[in-house]
Write an enzyme that holds these catalytic residues in place. Sequence first.
Site, PDB file in Angstrom:
ATOM      1  N   GLY A   1       6.839 -12.640  12.972  1.00  0.00           N
ATOM      2  CA  GLY A   1       6.948 -11.220  13.736  1.00  0.00           C
ATOM      3  C   GLY A   1       6.342 -10.899  14.475  1.00  0.00           C
ATOM      4  O   GLY A   1       6.534  -9.526  14.856  1.00  0.00           O
TER       5      GLY A   1
ATOM      6  N   GLY B   1       0.763 -17.698  15.656  1.00  0.00           N
ATOM      7  CA  GLY B   1       0.475 -16.308  15.192  1.00  0.00           C
ATOM      8  C   GLY B   1       1.424 -16.159  14.088  1.00  0.00           C
ATOM      9  O   GLY B   1       2.068 -16.869  13.658  1.00  0.00           O
TER      10      GLY B   1
ATOM     11  N   HIS C   1      -2.475   6.745 -15.084  1.00  0.00           N
ATOM     12  CA  HIS C   1      -2.882   5.523 -14.149  1.00  0.00           C
ATOM     13  C   HIS C   1      -3.308   6.161 -12.776  1.00  0.00           C
ATOM     14  O   HIS C   1      -4.234   5.336 -12.263  1.00  0.00           O
ATOM     15  CB  HIS C   1      -1.658   4.738 -14.396  1.00  0.00           C
ATOM     16  N   GLU C   2      -2.245   6.608 -12.197  1.00  0.00           N
ATOM     17  CA  GLU C   2      -2.125   7.012 -10.911  1.00  0.00           C
ATOM     18  C   GLU C   2      -3.559   7.966 -10.487  1.00  0.00           C
ATOM     19  O   GLU C   2      -3.825   7.872  -9.369  1.00  0.00           O
ATOM     20  CB  GLU C   2      -1.011   7.267  -9.905  1.00  0.00           C
TER      21      GLU C   2
END
Length: 709
Positions: A264, A261, A483-484
């Site tokens: 974590g 897996g 940009h955002e």
Amino acid sequence: MSDDFFGNRNDGPNRRQDPQFNWRGFLLFVLAVFLLVAGVWASNKTNGSKLDYRGFKQLVKEKRIDTSRPLLLINADATTKQTIEGFYFDKPRAAAPVAEAPAATPVEAPKTEEPASGPVITPATGLKPVGASKPFSVEVNIDFQKEELQKLLAEAGLDLVPSYAGNEWAMVSFLLPLALVLALFYFLVRQQIRSAGRGAMSFGKSKAKMLSQDRNKVTFKDVAGVEEAKEEVQEIVEFLKDPKKFQRLGGKIPKGVLMVGPPGTGKTLLAKAIAGEADVPFFSISGSDFVEMFVGVGASRVRDMFEQGRKNAPCLIFIDEIDAVGRHRGHGLGGGHDEREQTLNAMLVEMDGFDTQEGIIIIAATNRPDVLDPALLRPGRFDRQVTVSLPDVKGREEILRVHAKKVKLSDSADLSKIARGTPGFSGAELANLLNEAALLAARNNLKSISNPELEEARDKVRWGRERRSMAMSEKEKQSTAWHEAGHAIISVLLEHTDPLHKVTIIPRGHALGVTMSLPEGDQHSFHLKEALDRIAMTAAGRIAEELFTNDLSTGASGDIKQMTGLARRMVCEWGMSEKLGMVGYGANEDQVFLGRDINRSRDYSEATAQEIDREVRRLVDEGYDRAKKLIIEHRDKVEIIANALLEYETLDGDQVKDIVLTGKMSNPPETRSKPPPPPPLPKAQGPRPAKVEDEDEGGLAPNLAGAAA
């Protein structure tokens, strides 16, 4: 928990601790040295003055020998050298009057007025000694001086009293501390050899640690979000508790279980839970502990580990990161002795060879099962592979509740909402999320953790912490806002993109601004329309920045990498190109030193490589054109979003949707930002070329898109 005599702590079997100063051993060593010195001093101590034979003869002739005390012959049974011990006077004896007292009647000698404890008149001579007597010793050779010594003593009227006691106490006082020093040295050396594998004789010993179940016992109640994996390993626990239940039907428990897996997800925690539930000896070791700088050490440690397991059978042996020693054989770059391959060979033989015994169950964990040797994965060695995948929304909520027992949550905290907003999070990331929320609440002097702290911790874990102290010029802020705004409006306008969560121009992590998108639920597959919309949304930042500032910056470097990588995977791996079809390209282009052969070439021609490049370019250009068309069409709304970002710095997804649908923001944020005045610009020092490393260093070329994967 106890201490032994030498100050070593005994907290559990095979428990190793960092070496500490051993006060008890030090005090014992000081005592032994003191006794040794005392013994040497006692053995070298002389019984008075040491005289030679010539001086002894002179004392006898001068009648200075004290006859009131016996003259001892030490070591009378010795064959060569012996010692005569006695007492003598410093001055010769004084002559006594002989007219008044006949020589034959010594009792008529004049009486002395001295006390009884002082010198007395010798009955043999009738002379009065002068002064107190002192001890002396003299060595004689009995073989050569026997006759002469007898004649000398007979003339002086002296007799020797033989003594067989010798110097036994001096010998004991010398040998006893010497024995203590040797015993201490033996125990110290033995302890150093056994401790931590640092001794010269312990290189081939296994470093497996037997975990004590008395403290920090982990059970299946402490493991959440991996229900299927727990069901598979539950059989191992039931077999260890009741083997006859499975043996009645002829079934055999798997010899080895390989847990696979992402990092974590709780593979190691699940192995500890198996040991806690089964209540059997549990040995833990890492794959890297087998390999040393000395040849043959790894194989020796494998054999020693299984030998310890046989002595404690039935038992569990957990090998973490087994890919460190279990990689493909025969792919080494050198022609010499491969220590890793010899270690793997020893492990294969111990797990299922001629001399194997039942009762030892191997549990291994790895996140790279593709590089493991096929002989290690066959039935009989690792019979079962348990996939420990990322938790779903229900599993994430259970994991949050398990870790929430260790922190103080408010009654209004909604863990189910946080679980829905953390798709793709592993168990370790969820635990880190709660820890960050607890630290944030403590930093703000709060009594408990509420939803705002949980959400801020979620954003911090996924996208990084806000860096409000970072000084940005007005030009950089405006460029970042355009940009955002481009990312945000395309994310709302396109149908197959993830819902917009938040957009901000506050620097977070390595980015100057971030557009955050969260999927509505767990996503297990990726569709063509979603990939095309993702490319268009990623390209929108550069388009808006170019249209409204008439300039370009390095802020889109991360967007370009993201678009190119996504388009190449669509063409080469997912078969989403009509021209190239459902063919996989680049399957053999693995990284070097991952268990693959370095000499294998790619499995497609140069003409196909050029065709792949053209298809990748076509997908990126099509997404770029779609985004540019939409931004030009909704230019006014992009300006509103950018101005709102400059004013408020952060907008929620609902506020951006409100602007796109109505052209205005009906529910603005409560507080407006008041950024400090920008610092004066430094003097120009010539053009500075953009570097890819700026993304890692937090420079001017971060990934401004920041869309969640």
